[in-house]
Structure formats: C-alpha cells, structure tokens
Design an enzyme around this catalytic site. Structure first.
Site, PDB file in Angstrom:
ATOM      1  N   CYS A  61      -6.225 -17.919  14.627  1.00  0.00           N
ATOM      2  CA  CYS A  61      -6.971 -17.378  16.558  1.00  0.00           C
ATOM      3  C   CYS A  61      -8.202 -18.376  16.394  1.00  0.00           C
ATOM      4  O   CYS A  61      -8.902 -18.344  17.135  1.00  0.00           O
ATOM      5  CB  CYS A  61      -6.771 -16.370  16.906  1.00  0.00           C
ATOM      6  SG  CYS A  61      -5.396 -14.973  17.209  1.00  0.00           S
ATOM      7  N   SER A  85      -1.851 -16.514   5.606  1.00  0.00           N
ATOM      8  CA  SER A  85      -2.806 -15.873   6.152  1.00  0.00           C
ATOM      9  C   SER A  85      -4.066 -16.496   6.576  1.00  0.00           C
ATOM     10  O   SER A  85      -5.435 -15.936   6.615  1.00  0.00           O
ATOM     11  CB  SER A  85      -3.307 -14.775   5.143  1.00  0.00           C
ATOM     12  OG  SER A  85      -3.399 -13.385   5.055  1.00  0.00           O
ATOM     13  N   ARG A  98       1.446  -1.233  -0.111  1.00  0.00           N
ATOM     14  CA  ARG A  98       0.048   0.302  -0.107  1.00  0.00           C
ATOM     15  C   ARG A  98       1.228   1.516   0.013  1.00  0.00           C
ATOM     16  O   ARG A  98       0.693   2.175  -0.577  1.00  0.00           O
ATOM     17  CB  ARG A  98      -0.588   0.038   1.041  1.00  0.00           C
ATOM     18  CG  ARG A  98      -2.387  -1.094   1.123  1.00  0.00           C
ATOM     19  CD  ARG A  98      -2.678  -0.774   2.403  1.00  0.00           C
ATOM     20  NE  ARG A  98      -3.867  -1.903   2.575  1.00  0.00           N
ATOM     21  CZ  ARG A  98      -3.644  -2.785   3.204  1.00  0.00           C
ATOM     22  NH1 ARG A  98      -3.493  -2.626   3.973  1.00  0.00           N
ATOM     23  NH2 ARG A  98      -4.811  -3.657   3.600  1.00  0.00           N
TER      24      ARG A  98
END
Ligand code: FAD
Length: 560
Positions: A53, A49, A32
């Site tokens: 959790c 990715s 970005r």
C-alpha cells in the site's frame, strides 16, 4: 486435522504460498500459537512482508526511504518467528494426492516440498487488456515493479495512467507530486468505481484542480512510442504508460491443481477458508469472499481483508473455533487532501441487482463550524426501506470522512439499523465533531424519511419531475440564488415562506436549499399548510455535483 506433530513425531508442516499480506499474517500468527509447527513460506519475488500500500508513495517520493517499505526480511522472520522463508521461490505445481509441491528456486533449480497443510495467498494479478503495445506498459504490484517505475519516471515529462481506480488515482497524485505532467485515462464516466457519480464528481474536481489531465469515457486503444491512443481519437502524449486497470485473483496454481473456483473467478473457499481440497486453504485477493450485503460472493482485493483472513486461518489451522466473516469492502484513498471512502454497496450496484433502497445525501462539517478549520464533507447513506438495514455508505471530504465511514462499517458489521445512527453516543468536542454528529444527522434524516415526516427527491430525478410540472422552490437567500440556481426554480427564502404561501402552487412542489437542512424546515412549514413538498436530497450541492457527470443509465424511483 493433524495437530502439531503426526504419530511418528514429525512436526506438522504448513507451507504458505505468498509472503506478503495474507500469507505472512498466517505465518506469524501460526508461530505465536504453536512453537512446534514447521512453517515454510514461499515467495516468488525477491521480497516478503513489504508494504504494497506504500508503493505509490515511494514512486511519488513522498516516502523517500526505500527500506521503509520492507517491513521484514527472511532473516528477521527466521530470528523472531522461526519461519523458513524462501524468496525467489515460486510454487509451480501442486500434487494433491501426495501432498507435494514443485518449487522453482532462482533461475533453474527445481525441488519438491512436502506439506501437511497448504495455504494459498498468491494475491492478484493486474488486468492487461489485449491492446497493441500493452507489453510496454508498467504495472505496480511489488517492489520490483516499483523500482522499475521509480526509475522510468525519473526522466519522464509526461506519464499516462490507464485506469481511474484506487491505484491509478494514487499514482496520479504521486506523479503530480513529482512535478510530472499526468494523464489519467478512464473508460467509464467516472473514476473510483465504489463511489456513485455525484460523489466521484468531487474527486474529478480535485484531480483537475491539481493539474491531473482527466480523460473520462476514454478507452485506451493502443500504446505507442509517443503515448496512448484512445477510442475518442485522442493522442495522449506520454513518456511512460502505467496500466492500473484493476486486478484479477491469481488462480493459475489452484486451477492447474483442479481446485474449484467461484463464479467470479476467485478460488472458492468455505467459512473455514478451506478450498475444495480439505488440506488446502486459501485467503486474500485470490479468493472469493462472502459478501456482507447480498448472499453471493465478492472479490475484495484489500489489505485489511487479506490480513484478517490470514489471522483467522492460523486460528483455524490450530484448531481454534473461528470462521471467516463476510466482507463489506470498506476502503479509503487519499486524493490531494481529500479522503474518499466507501463501505458496502453503492447505488449503481443496488440498481443493477434490482434491490430497493432509500438514498440520503448530507453535507455536514467534520467539526463545529465555530472552531477554526471546519471542513465540509459529502456523505451518502443507502438503506433498505423495508428492514432499515444499512446497505452502504460513501464519503468525500478533507476531514472526518474516515471516522464516519468506519463507524458506519462497524454499525453494519454489528447489525445496527440506519435509524440507530440517530442514537449513537459519539465522542464530541468542538475540534473533533459536532454535538449532533454527522452520523446522528444521517440517522435523523433516515427516521424522518422512514416515518413520512419528510419526503425527498434525488438530484437525478429533478429534471423529469420539473418536466412533469413540479415547481422547484429555492429557499436559500437571494444572494445564494443569484450566485447560481437550478433552472426554473423560484426563490422564496425559508424565513419568508410563511408570508408568501399564496405563491406556492398546490400541485407537486420540490423545495431545496444548499445542502438539505433549510429545505427540510421549509417542507415542514409547507406540510403544516397542507402542501406536500419534497426536499431535494443533499440540496443544491449534490445537484451541482450530479450535473457534472453523466447521469446513471437507469433512473431510480425514490423509495420512501
Ligand atoms: P499479496 O499481498 O499481493 O501477496 C501475494 C504474494 O504471493 C505476492 O508477493 C506474489 O509474488 C506471491 N506469489 C504469487 N504466486 C506465487 C507462487 N506461485 N509462488 C510463490 N509466491 C507466489 N489495499 C488496501 O486495503 N489499502 C490500500 O491502500 C492499498 N494500496 C495498495 C497499493 C498497491 C500499489 C497495491 C499493489 C495494492 C494495494 N492494496 C491496498 C491491496 C493490498 O495490498 C492487497 O489486497 C493485499 O496485499 C492482498 O494480500 P494477499 O496476501 O492476498 O496478496
């Protein structure tokens, strides 16, 4: 530091090792910020990715759609961020002099990869003690582990989990959710190390109430075909054994490359997240963070820290002025509907470090009691009595704990003092809080203790005080007293106190009520009649919770 291309015009190549929390945050932020960088991500597992959790909840079939755990794929990351993401690609060696990595891809293929800058975000690896049969225990770290456990427990009647930390407790809840008999084996007297024992005790109750077989003070000594043998001689039956004993920074690659490690065994980095090699940076579970309370470093294997560091590092690599901030280790876990959260240091750690501290326990309601559904919580605040700095906080309850611990963590990060909590202006309506919020109340108690308006006695100090001759006056109602009382206490309800002053001895007096509020009023009444009374901090509730666990090895002198 190179900019996006070197003088020859070739784009700068940043290689990132580890394609999950920290690594992928760095990669996407880098893109970005700079469209011209050549960004390569190496991930040794088959997935990037993914939501680590969320893994326990897929094991427990709370999350039933496996694909929901896979937040991105190499293809989607290539399309949106023009990242060169390589899965099943393990970095096996770093040639620092030539800035070249050796990468093992698939089964046998090996190739070399040049980097201008290298980012290490290899995470942590599970601790596996050298006990017989440990190779048969499952660990939970990635998607492949999750698939293995998900399938293994499908036919299991009984599962033993070794380790009562965050992951062990989450897995226990999830297996119970699947109807599997679950044993949780914990070496120490309590689960959830970030909590002090009197708060962990509430978690023990919740686990037991939901059918988890809790084995405290029990060390696993062997894993056999029929389960786990402990040092207490127990044979715990289990078809599947899961080791959730904790994690250690994954430092193999860094160590082999001669990068410096810190005193706790994590990769050493400076405020710019730079290792001892100026071209190599490291983030996440693998590194030692600056500790938000002490001067030293800490291991903080948490997702927020890894993601935060990932973004900060991308900024640093793009020449923006940034530095990594110290970590408080703010964490939360759900346990059968209980929110269990902590930030900063706990009492055990303060004691071990020999630091002075003031302790405050309260049991406020999450919202106004007259509005339906109000739930109590237990809060604990630890304060430096000399500077009024907040050192740590813990909370356990069904509602509102997350908000309180997050506000305290924010206050700590912003340098607010404990007494400042009294003046926090917080959003209030009956369904969401109380006009004097639980946090304001902590601030009031702290102010009272700091200026001597109140004196307190801790749950673990009471027995010794009684032995030394202190009189304990229970100022609750006769009905509450009859339902359960501290041995040796005499009952004088707070509303009768002014009329029964002749029953109060002049030597040491400790008053208490259920949670500490009426006790404080009683202590103030007595103070007006020249009787210095201490108020049992957190009242009967905290005392009862404390009795259920082994008392801390070192008793603390209350600091006032
Ligand atoms: P990771 O996200 O673990 O990523 C490291 C990656 O590097 C791994 O995929 C690994 O395969 C790869 N790798 C390692 N070595 C190499 C190599 N040589 N070459 C290529 N690739 C390599 N934290 C919370 O704050 N809240 C939670 O609720 C929570 N729940 C969790 C539940 C589970 C089951 C687990 C396992 C962790 C949980 N965590 C939680 C912790 C959190 O996931 C980690 O702190 C975070 O993912 C760390 O990010 P990281 O980038 O350092 O490492």
């Amino acid at each position: 530091m190179k900019t996006s291309s070197d003088p020859s015009g070739a784009p700068r190549t940043i290689v990132i090792i580890g394609g999950v929390a920290g690594g992928m945050s760095t990669a996407t932020r880098l893109r970005r910020l700079d469209e011209n960088l050549n960004i390569v991500v190496l991930e040794k597992s088959g997935y990037v990715s993914f939501a680590n959790c969320g893994l326990p909840y897929y094991v427990g079939e709370v999350i039933t759609d496996r694909s929901a755990l896979l937040l991105q794929t190499p293809q989607s990351l290539a399309e949106r961020f023009a990242l060169d993401v390589r899965v099943n690609a393990e970095a096996t060696a770093i040639d620092r002099e030539n800035q070249v990595l050796t990468v093992r891809s698939g089964e046998n293929e090996t190739y070399q990869l040049h980097y201008d800058q290298l980012v290490l975000s290899p995470g942590a690896r599970p601790v596996l003690p050298p006990i017989p049969g440990i190779e048969n225990a499952f660990t939970l770290r990635d998607i492949e582990d999750t698939d293995r456990i998900h399938s293994a427990v499908s036919n299991a009647k009984s599962v033993a989990i070794i380790g009562g930390g965050f992951i062990g407790v989450e897995v226990a809840e999830n297996l119970t959710h699947r109807g599997i008999t679950t044993h949780l084996i914990e070496f120490s007297p309590q689960v959830m190390a970030p909590l002090d024992p009197e708060l962990a005790s509430l978690v023990h109750d919740r686990l037991r109430d939901n059918g988890v077989h809790l084995h405290l003070n029990a060390a696993a000594q062997a894993i056999t075909a029929s389960g786990v043998t402990t040092n207490t001689g127990e044979e715990i039956p289990a078809d599947v054994v899961i080791a959730a004993i904790g994690v250690r920074p994954e430092t193999t690659l860094a160590q082999d490359a001669g990068l410096e490690l810190g005193p706790l065994g994590g990769i050493a980095v400076n405020e710019k997240l730079q290792t001892s090699d100026p071209n190599i940076f490291a983030i996440g579970d693998a590194v030692e963070k600056r500790d938000g309370i002490g001067q030293a470093t800490a291991l903080v294997p948490l997702a927020n820290t890894a993601n935060r560091q990932g973004r900060v590092l991308a900024d640093i690599l793009c020449g923006r002025v940034q530095k990594d901030r110290p970590s408080l280790g703010t964490a939360i876990v759900g346990v059968f509907g209980l929110q269990v959260a902590a930030t900063g240091w706990n009492e055990k750690r303060l004691l071990a470090a020999g630091k002075k501290f003031r302790t405050i326990h309260t049991h406020p309601f999450a919202h106004a009691t007259y509005y339906p559904g109000a739930k109590p919580m237990a809060l604990k605040l630890l304060v430096d009595p000399d500077t009024d700095a907040i050192l740590g906080a813990q909370g356990v309850g069904e509602d509102g704990v997350d908000k309180r611990i997050d506000v305290i963590a924010t206050a700590m990060a912003g340098g607010l003092r404990a007494s400042d909590l009294a003046d926090l202006e917080l959003a209030y309506a009956p369904a969401y809080g109380t006009a004097k919020d639980a946090l304001n109340m902590l601030g009031y108690v702290n102010q009272n203790l700091a200026d001597g308006t109140a004196n307190s006695n801790q749950w673990h100090e009471l027995a010794a005080a009684q032995q030394a001759g202190a009189t304990v006056i229970d100022v609750r109602s006769p009905g509450e007293f009859a339902a359960g009382a501290i041995p040796g206490a005499i009952n004088i309800p707070v509303d009768e106190l002014r009329d029964r002053l002749d029953e109060i001895p002049s030597e040491e007096v400790i008053v208490h009520c259920a949670v500490g509020v009426r006790g404080h009023t009683a202590a103030r009444i007595l103070a007006a009649h020249n009787v210095v009374a201490k108020n049992l901090d957190g009242g009967f509730k905290t005392w009862v919770a404390g009795q259920a666990v082994t008392q801390p090895a070192t008793q603390t002198e209350s600091v006032r």
